[in-house]
Design an enzyme around this catalytic site. Structure first.
Site, PDB file in Angstrom:
ATOM      1  N   GLU A   1       0.855  -1.193   0.000  1.00  0.00           N
ATOM      2  CA  GLU A   1       0.000   0.000   0.000  1.00  0.00           C
ATOM      3  C   GLU A   1       0.889   1.241   0.000  1.00  0.00           C
ATOM      4  O   GLU A   1       1.861   1.317   0.745  1.00  0.00           O
ATOM      5  CB  GLU A   1      -0.889   0.077   1.256  1.00  0.00           C
ATOM      6  CG  GLU A   1      -2.103  -0.804   1.269  1.00  0.00           C
ATOM      7  CD  GLU A   1      -2.961  -0.553   2.501  1.00  0.00           C
ATOM      8  OE1 GLU A   1      -2.778   0.506   3.158  1.00  0.00           O
ATOM      9  OE2 GLU A   1      -3.807  -1.399   2.829  1.00  0.00           O
TER      10      GLU A   1
ATOM     11  N   GLU B   1     -13.675   5.286  -0.710  1.00  0.00           N
ATOM     12  CA  GLU B   1     -14.494   4.357   0.069  1.00  0.00           C
ATOM     13  C   GLU B   1     -15.230   5.135   1.173  1.00  0.00           C
ATOM     14  O   GLU B   1     -14.622   5.566   2.152  1.00  0.00           O
ATOM     15  CB  GLU B   1     -13.623   3.259   0.670  1.00  0.00           C
ATOM     16  CG  GLU B   1     -12.917   2.418  -0.394  1.00  0.00           C
ATOM     17  CD  GLU B   1     -11.908   1.454   0.195  1.00  0.00           C
ATOM     18  OE1 GLU B   1     -12.329   0.471   0.830  1.00  0.00           O
ATOM     19  OE2 GLU B   1     -10.688   1.686   0.033  1.00  0.00           O
TER      20      GLU B   1
ATOM     21  N   GLU C   1      -9.455   9.798   4.854  1.00  0.00           N
ATOM     22  CA  GLU C   1      -9.579   8.334   4.850  1.00  0.00           C
ATOM     23  C   GLU C   1     -10.569   7.847   3.792  1.00  0.00           C
ATOM     24  O   GLU C   1     -10.472   6.715   3.329  1.00  0.00           O
ATOM     25  CB  GLU C   1     -10.016   7.833   6.231  1.00  0.00           C
ATOM     26  CG  GLU C   1      -8.962   7.992   7.311  1.00  0.00           C
ATOM     27  CD  GLU C   1      -7.694   7.226   6.982  1.00  0.00           C
ATOM     28  OE1 GLU C   1      -7.779   6.059   6.548  1.00  0.00           O
ATOM     29  OE2 GLU C   1      -6.598   7.811   7.135  1.00  0.00           O
TER      30      GLU C   1
END
Length: 500
Positions: free
Chosen positions: A263, A317, A326
């Protein structure tokens, strides 16, 4: 007998050569912590459209495994932290999971890695003690069916697994994790599996803006940091973080384990105090990252070392907790439109608005298919344009004005241009996974009229097919020729020594 040994030696050289030709890879993480994402089959088509070859998922969702079957995309699947206990306790649990979840779709779905647990050192409790036993059971299950050499087993970590990361040469693992790290590293070394790490220079800059410059975090060459112990010069934080892991591994005498970044990325939007979370910075970071990786630049401590990287994340998301950033790491919105332009070849321009790579004499541009694109990529892009892309493709049907010439490049060109013009003739709208190319000469011919933004074709020229002449394609051709030469040489060598 000696002839056999020489033949085996030659074969070993051949496989060594083929492995050395692999090159670094750039993939994307496909997280699904959202309630508005497209279905997995649509995601698989989007991934192919943008020529993404490597994808990481965080579980082993059957619908996702089905969707990526026969796409050629290499998939990294995950054993979730919640499954670590049953996977570590009983071999039968893992055998059943492999039989019922993985093997029905393999090898049509090209699963290449299984991650067992994710960033377990960040989880309270004694979860980390379950990781290595679970990894051993997964490996045993893979060995039973004979695929353990094609599917590698590892686990992902945050940079918090280190107690020191600066200067890089002082990199060291946190001693509190030694009880599970040592057997894990022994497992990785024995099975030639990579040490997987999640790296985020963004967080280092956000949390310490007075100590870390934005340029240094974004791969901008104006900033340098010197390691006082080695004298090595670092022009970006990513390399410094990678080298801190190399040195931590070497300090424990694990010198053969390769590193894989599972990631990394940069958010395009954040809360008011997250001022660096912008589309421009996200595009700059990921574009520079891709160039750095594709060029096999390596790091100051390991120049030229291959390094595989997965960019987080495919989509924004909306169910992720925490600060605004986030929920905004995605390359795409849920409607499959791009958050910003990103070229996975490593050759694209960073600027989103200046159209610096486009030459146009009268301001009118068209988008057509590249004759250098593979048939599979063109077909996927054409299917997407005429389907989810909402292009009216009736003109390329039999007996219609643009059906002839009846070939894929011509049909794709018409569809690509229609999508491009309908979406404001924006450079991003001519990406099609690297199969589209912008031209300034009207490709209309006979009664087949290519539309423009205004909907009026002012000229009717002969049909034009563009050749995408980027430096990356030239380099690839040269590399292919050189590789072919050495490959033929090695095969000839094998045939000669086999006679003795």
């Amino acid at each position: 007998m000696w002839g056999r040994y020489k033949l085996l030696f030659g074969i070993s050289l051949l496989f060594l050569f083929l492995d050395s030709c692999r090159g670094s890879k750039v993939g994307v993480c496909y997280g699904r912590n959202a309630d508005d994402l497209p279905t997995p089959d649509k995601v698989a088509k989007l991934v192919q459209l943008h020529n993404i070859k490597y994808v990481r998922i965080y579980d082993s969702n059957i619908q996702v495994l089905k969707a990526f079957a026969n796409t050629g995309v290499e998939l990294m699947v995950g054993v979730t932290n919640s499954d670590l206990l049953p996977f570590s306790q009983f071999q039968s649990n893992v055998d059943t999971w492999l039989k019922n979840v993985i093997l029905p779709y393999y090898p049509a779905t090209k699963i290449t890695y299984i991650t067992v647990g994710a960033e377990v050192t960040e989880i309270p409790g004694n979860v980390s003690a379950l990781v290595v036993p679970a990894m051993q059971n997964v490996l045993t299950a893979l060995k039973k069916v004979g695929v353990h050499k094609r599917i590698k087993v590892s686990s992902t970590h945050s940079l918090g697994v280190l107690s020191r990361s600066f200067p890089p040469s002082a990199g060291a693992f946190n001693s509190s994790h030694a009880f599970f790290l040592k057997p894990m590293l022994e497992f990785l070394a024995e099975n030639q599996s990579p040490f997987m790490i999640d790296l985020y220079p963004y967080y280092a800059y956000r949390d310490s803006p007075n100590s870390v410059s934005l340029d240094y975090a974004l791969f901008q060459p104006s900033s340098e940091v010197i390691d006082p112990n080695t004298g090595l010069v670092y022009t970006n934080m990513f390399d410094a973080q990678i080298d801190s892991i190399y040195y931590a591994l070497m300090a424990l005498n694990f010198r053969t384990i390769k590193i894989m970044v599972t990631e990394t990325g940069w958010p395009s939007k954040g809360s008011p105090k997250e001022k660096a979370a912008t589309p421009d910075n996200a595009q700059t970071y990921n574009t520079n990252l891709i160039r750095h990786i594709i060029n096999d630049s390596g790091t100051p401590a390991k120049p030229g070392e291959e390094l595989d990287v997965y960019i987080f994340s495919l989509f924004n998301e909306n169910r992720k907790p925490g600060l605004e950033s986030e929920r905004n790491w995605g390359l795409f919105y849920p409607d499959q439109s791009s958050v910003y332009n990103l070229d996975f070849t490593g050759e694209g321009a960073v600027d989103m608005t200046t159209n610096a790579n486009v030459t146009s004499l009268n301001g009118t541009k068209w988008c057509i298919a590249s004759s250098k694109a593979s048939e599979m990529n063109l077909q996927n892009a054409l299917d997407w344009a005429c389907g989810p892309g909402n292009v009216d493709c009736s003109a390329i049907q039999p007996s219609q004005p643009c059906f002839e010439p009846d070939n894929l490049v011509s049909h794709a060109s018409y569809a690509f241009n229609s999508y491009y013009q309908q979406n404001g003739a924006n450079d991003v709208a001519c990406s099609f996974g690297g199969t589209g190319v912008i031209i300034n000469k009207d490709p209309s011919y006979d009664d087949c009229l290519y539309m423009t933004v205004g909907g009026v074709n002012k000229t009717a020229a002969s049909n034009t097919t563009a050749i995408a002449s980027t430096s990356s394609s030239t380099q690839n051709e040269a590399f292919t020729l050189i590789s072919s030469f050495f490959f033929v040489t090695l095969v000839s060598f094998l045939l000669i020594i086999g006679k003795f």
